[in-house]
Motif scaffolding. Structure first.
Motif, PDB file in Angstrom:
ATOM      1  N   ASP A  18       0.646  -1.432  -0.076  1.00  0.00           N
ATOM      2  CA  ASP A  18      -0.075   0.053  -0.105  1.00  0.00           C
ATOM      3  C   ASP A  18       0.727   1.274  -0.150  1.00  0.00           C
ATOM      4  O   ASP A  18       0.339   2.454  -0.097  1.00  0.00           O
ATOM      5  N   LEU A  19       2.291   1.166   0.160  1.00  0.00           N
ATOM      6  CA  LEU A  19       3.069   2.301  -0.135  1.00  0.00           C
ATOM      7  C   LEU A  19       2.757   3.032  -1.332  1.00  0.00           C
ATOM      8  O   LEU A  19       2.989   2.482  -2.297  1.00  0.00           O
ATOM      9  N   ARG A  20       2.561   4.317  -1.330  1.00  0.00           N
ATOM     10  CA  ARG A  20       2.408   5.251  -2.482  1.00  0.00           C
ATOM     11  C   ARG A  20       3.409   6.513  -2.450  1.00  0.00           C
ATOM     12  O   ARG A  20       3.499   7.077  -3.390  1.00  0.00           O
ATOM     13  N   PHE A  21       4.181   6.507  -1.360  1.00  0.00           N
ATOM     14  CA  PHE A  21       5.178   7.658  -1.220  1.00  0.00           C
ATOM     15  C   PHE A  21       6.344   7.131  -0.510  1.00  0.00           C
ATOM     16  O   PHE A  21       6.230   6.199   0.137  1.00  0.00           O
ATOM     17  N   ALA A  22       7.624   7.611  -0.727  1.00  0.00           N
ATOM     18  CA  ALA A  22       8.627   7.193  -0.142  1.00  0.00           C
ATOM     19  C   ALA A  22       8.386   7.746   1.224  1.00  0.00           C
ATOM     20  O   ALA A  22       8.210   8.874   1.535  1.00  0.00           O
ATOM     21  N   THR A  23       8.769   6.891   2.140  1.00  0.00           N
ATOM     22  CA  THR A  23       8.427   7.145   3.632  1.00  0.00           C
ATOM     23  C   THR A  23       9.723   6.765   4.332  1.00  0.00           C
ATOM     24  O   THR A  23      10.265   5.779   4.334  1.00  0.00           O
ATOM     25  N   TYR A  24      10.246   7.774   5.258  1.00  0.00           N
ATOM     26  CA  TYR A  24      11.157   7.612   6.151  1.00  0.00           C
ATOM     27  C   TYR A  24      10.665   7.758   7.517  1.00  0.00           C
ATOM     28  O   TYR A  24       9.848   8.480   7.764  1.00  0.00           O
ATOM     29  N   ALA A  25      11.103   6.857   8.488  1.00  0.00           N
ATOM     30  CA  ALA A  25      10.448   6.728   9.857  1.00  0.00           C
ATOM     31  C   ALA A  25      11.654   6.296  10.716  1.00  0.00           C
ATOM     32  O   ALA A  25      12.480   5.825  10.633  1.00  0.00           O
ATOM     33  N   ILE A  26      11.550   7.334  11.822  1.00  0.00           N
ATOM     34  CA  ILE A  26      12.305   7.067  13.024  1.00  0.00           C
ATOM     35  C   ILE A  26      11.737   7.150  14.364  1.00  0.00           C
ATOM     36  O   ILE A  26      10.878   8.136  14.626  1.00  0.00           O
ATOM     37  N   GLY A  27      11.921   6.495  15.404  1.00  0.00           N
ATOM     38  CA  GLY A  27      11.060   6.345  16.491  1.00  0.00           C
ATOM     39  C   GLY A  27      12.097   6.092  17.970  1.00  0.00           C
ATOM     40  O   GLY A  27      13.146   5.438  17.645  1.00  0.00           O
ATOM     41  N   GLY A  28      11.797   6.765  18.742  1.00  0.00           N
ATOM     42  CA  GLY A  28      12.574   6.541  20.118  1.00  0.00           C
ATOM     43  C   GLY A  28      11.516   6.561  21.201  1.00  0.00           C
ATOM     44  O   GLY A  28      10.305   6.875  20.973  1.00  0.00           O
ATOM     45  N   SER A  29      11.967   6.283  22.511  1.00  0.00           N
ATOM     46  CA  SER A  29      11.105   6.302  23.640  1.00  0.00           C
ATOM     47  C   SER A  29      11.881   6.848  24.681  1.00  0.00           C
ATOM     48  O   SER A  29      13.279   6.442  24.733  1.00  0.00           O
ATOM     49  N   LEU A  30      11.298   7.329  25.826  1.00  0.00           N
ATOM     50  CA  LEU A  30      11.874   7.523  27.229  1.00  0.00           C
ATOM     51  C   LEU A  30      11.048   6.639  28.037  1.00  0.00           C
ATOM     52  O   LEU A  30       9.834   6.996  28.187  1.00  0.00           O
ATOM     53  N   THR A  31      11.775   5.932  28.760  1.00  0.00           N
ATOM     54  CA  THR A  31      10.746   5.132  29.978  1.00  0.00           C
ATOM     55  C   THR A  31      11.064   5.307  31.249  1.00  0.00           C
ATOM     56  O   THR A  31      12.509   5.409  31.759  1.00  0.00           O
ATOM     57  N   PHE A  32      10.132   5.602  32.302  1.00  0.00           N
ATOM     58  CA  PHE A  32      10.466   5.785  33.623  1.00  0.00           C
ATOM     59  C   PHE A  32       9.844   4.526  34.135  1.00  0.00           C
ATOM     60  O   PHE A  32       8.789   4.087  33.901  1.00  0.00           O
ATOM     61  N   ILE A  33      10.491   4.106  35.249  1.00  0.00           N
ATOM     62  CA  ILE A  33      10.269   2.698  35.776  1.00  0.00           C
ATOM     63  C   ILE A  33      10.396   2.812  37.251  1.00  0.00           C
ATOM     64  O   ILE A  33      11.153   3.345  37.901  1.00  0.00           O
ATOM     65  N   ASN A  34       9.293   2.047  37.895  1.00  0.00           N
ATOM     66  CA  ASN A  34       9.254   2.240  39.506  1.00  0.00           C
ATOM     67  C   ASN A  34       9.168   0.492  39.555  1.00  0.00           C
ATOM     68  O   ASN A  34       8.232  -0.043  39.207  1.00  0.00           O
ATOM     69  N   LEU A  35      10.284   0.064  40.441  1.00  0.00           N
ATOM     70  CA  LEU A  35      10.492  -1.314  40.962  1.00  0.00           C
ATOM     71  C   LEU A  35      10.026  -1.439  42.506  1.00  0.00           C
ATOM     72  O   LEU A  35      10.338  -0.607  43.222  1.00  0.00           O
ATOM     73  N   LYS A  36       8.821  -2.389  42.691  1.00  0.00           N
ATOM     74  CA  LYS A  36       8.660  -3.007  43.898  1.00  0.00           C
ATOM     75  C   LYS A  36       8.861  -4.295  44.076  1.00  0.00           C
ATOM     76  O   LYS A  36       8.747  -5.165  43.577  1.00  0.00           O
ATOM     77  N   GLU A  37       9.498  -4.283  45.477  1.00  0.00           N
ATOM     78  CA  GLU A  37       9.780  -5.704  45.953  1.00  0.00           C
ATOM     79  C   GLU A  37       9.343  -5.670  47.463  1.00  0.00           C
ATOM     80  O   GLU A  37      10.035  -5.094  48.282  1.00  0.00           O
ATOM     81  N   GLY A  38       8.273  -6.159  47.777  1.00  0.00           N
ATOM     82  CA  GLY A  38       7.813  -6.361  49.205  1.00  0.00           C
ATOM     83  C   GLY A  38       7.516  -4.758  49.595  1.00  0.00           C
ATOM     84  O   GLY A  38       6.818  -4.398  48.771  1.00  0.00           O
ATOM     85  N   ASN A  39       8.206  -4.278  50.677  1.00  0.00           N
ATOM     86  CA  ASN A  39       7.989  -2.808  50.771  1.00  0.00           C
ATOM     87  C   ASN A  39       8.674  -1.827  50.509  1.00  0.00           C
ATOM     88  O   ASN A  39       8.821  -0.589  51.088  1.00  0.00           O
ATOM     89  N   GLU A  40       9.789  -2.351  49.705  1.00  0.00           N
ATOM     90  CA  GLU A  40      10.738  -1.437  48.981  1.00  0.00           C
ATOM     91  C   GLU A  40      10.640  -0.930  47.777  1.00  0.00           C
ATOM     92  O   GLU A  40       9.819  -1.829  46.995  1.00  0.00           O
ATOM     93  N   SER A  41      11.114  -0.167  47.292  1.00  0.00           N
ATOM     94  CA  SER A  41      10.908   0.472  45.983  1.00  0.00           C
ATOM     95  C   SER A  41      12.033   1.172  45.381  1.00  0.00           C
ATOM     96  O   SER A  41      12.775   1.767  46.160  1.00  0.00           O
TER      97      SER A  41
END
Length: 424
Positions: free
Chosen positions: A69-92
């Motif tokens: 279905d491509l009808r145009f020349a298409t350039y794509a670039i993608g990135g992400s920023l991940t914020f993570i919180n880890l929990k183990e028992g009562n600690e984080s």
């Protein structure tokens, strides 16, 4: 000039992706690391759907048949920023990671076919786990590295509404896992490090079908299958004694053993099926269902059978988009693409909490929203996506991840990138 600039960006982005470390998840400790699903930011913002979706303006990493279905020349670039919180028992504990998710280039081949190439992360290792339950015997687990995939994909129409596609990829990368133990009554610590090179090919086939009813309502269906493949692993396993200088850096004092390790990682057949309904450039709603058997290895490579096991995986995705009025002149907000979706999956991993033969299945879910912001002109877009998700559990002394992803991509389209200039 624009083609030279884009080529430079493509090369620089490739080098950046190859050099980066993408994960901060403790679950990247297992196997070849945290798996990266091959989806664009646009697809991720809709829960990861796309196996059935046809769109002339965007690349589709899920189904190679969509290249038709491509009808145009298409350039794509993608990135992400991940914020993570880890929990183990009562600690984080909190952390974050920034990474480039993909770079790709696609273009039409005639009026009924299309071709794309690109580079994507396939898996990533990035963890640091400390076991200090006994202050006199402390163990640090660390892992770095990952694998990437370079691919070429082709799709074409073979009948009205029906397109078929094929993708060939090569997976490569390096993993390093280290276990460092220090006892208070021993002058030297012990270090066991495993370095592994991963190489192997991967092939995908796909099909899509679209039909349109009298009221311009379109029905989409699709299937994509990533065929079973074997990745070879070669490397070394080293056992040595170490000391530490005043700044805490390791100094190797004696090498006790160095063993060559070799084996295969079998990535089983993965099948994705889906359907969707919508109206062109107005709205779309679709569902995906993904199935895959358990990953397996030979020569005890990347598994020990006691702390974790591989299992069958499954993922369900639901999502879609809405465009108020794509050709609106009076309102920019009416030309924006609004996306939302949801996904739920069994990750294909069983983890032992330490109790005898008590394995817990790791599950993951995410809620997604996103925007497609038109850039000057009518073809290119800046895409922003947000995801809140949760992986794992605090039950059975395991770790629960609560994470928030911010994703950003550029989808640049042109009708004349590959046209030769003519001078009258």
């Amino acid at each position: 000039m624009i083609k030279r600039i884009l080529l430079g960006v493509f090369v620089f982005s490739s080098l950046t992706l190859l050099a980066q470390r993408n994960s901060a998840s403790p679950y990247s400790f297992f196997g070849i690391g945290e798996n990266f699903e091959a989806v664009t930011v646009e697809q991720a913002s809709m829960g990861g759907i796309g196996v059935a979706m046809k769109d002339a303006n965007y690349l589709n990493f899920i189904n190679p048949a969509a290249n038709a279905d491509l009808r145009f020349a298409t350039y794509a670039i993608g990135g992400s920023l991940t914020f993570i919180n880890l929990k183990e028992g009562n600690e984080s504990q909190s952390g974050n990671s920034t990474n480039l998710r993909y770079i790709a280039l696609g273009f039409p081949v005639g009026k009924k076919a299309g071709f794309s190439v690109g580079l994507q992360p396939f898996s990533s290792v990035g963890y640091s786990l400390l076991n200090d339950s006994n202050p006199d015997d402390v163990t640090l687990f660390r892992g770095t590295g990952g694998t990437n995939k370079i691919y070429a994909s082709f799709g074409m129409y073979v009948y009205e509404g029906l397109s078929l596609g094929v993708e060939a990829g090569f997976i490569f990368g390096n993993l390093e896992n280290t276990i460092l133990n220090q006892r208070t009554d021993v002058a030297r610590g012990s270090k066991n490090s495993e370095e592994l090179n991963i190489r192997g090919g991967q092939f995908k086939i796909g099909a899509q079908y679209k039909t349109e009813f009298k009221n311009k309502l379109q029905f989409h269906s699709g299937v994509a299958m990533t065929l079973e493949s074997d990745l070879s692993g070669n490397g070394t396993d080293r056992l040595s004694s170490v000391t530490f200088n005043s700044s805490g850096a390791e100094i190797e004092k004696e090498l006790h053993s160095e063993t060559q390790i070799k084996g295969d990682i079998t990535v089983p057949l993965k099948t994705v099926v889906g359907v969707g309904v919508g109206k062109l450039n107005k709205w779309y709603v679709g569902v995906n269902q993904q199935f895959q058997k358990a990953l397996s290895t030979t020569n005890s490579l990347l598994t020990d059978g006691t702390s974790f096991r591989y299992d069958d995986s499954m993922k369900f995705s639901l999502g879609g988009y809405y465009i108020p009025k794509i050709n609106s002149i009076s309102s920019y907000w009416d030309r924006i693409t609004y996306r939302a979706g949801f996904r739920y999956e069994n990750a294909g991993l069983l983890v032992n909490s330490g109790n005898a033969n008590n394995f817990t299945e790791i599950k993951d879910f995410g809620i997604n929203v996103g925007l497609g912001l038109p850039l000057p002109g009518q073809l290119s877009n800046l895409n922003v996506g947000f995801e809140y998700g949760q992986r794992g559990t605090t039950n059975e002394n395991l770790i629960q991840e609560n994470y928030f992803n911010v994703r950003l991509s550029l989808s640049l389209n042109s009708t004349n990138w590959f046209k030769k200039r003519q001078i009258d």
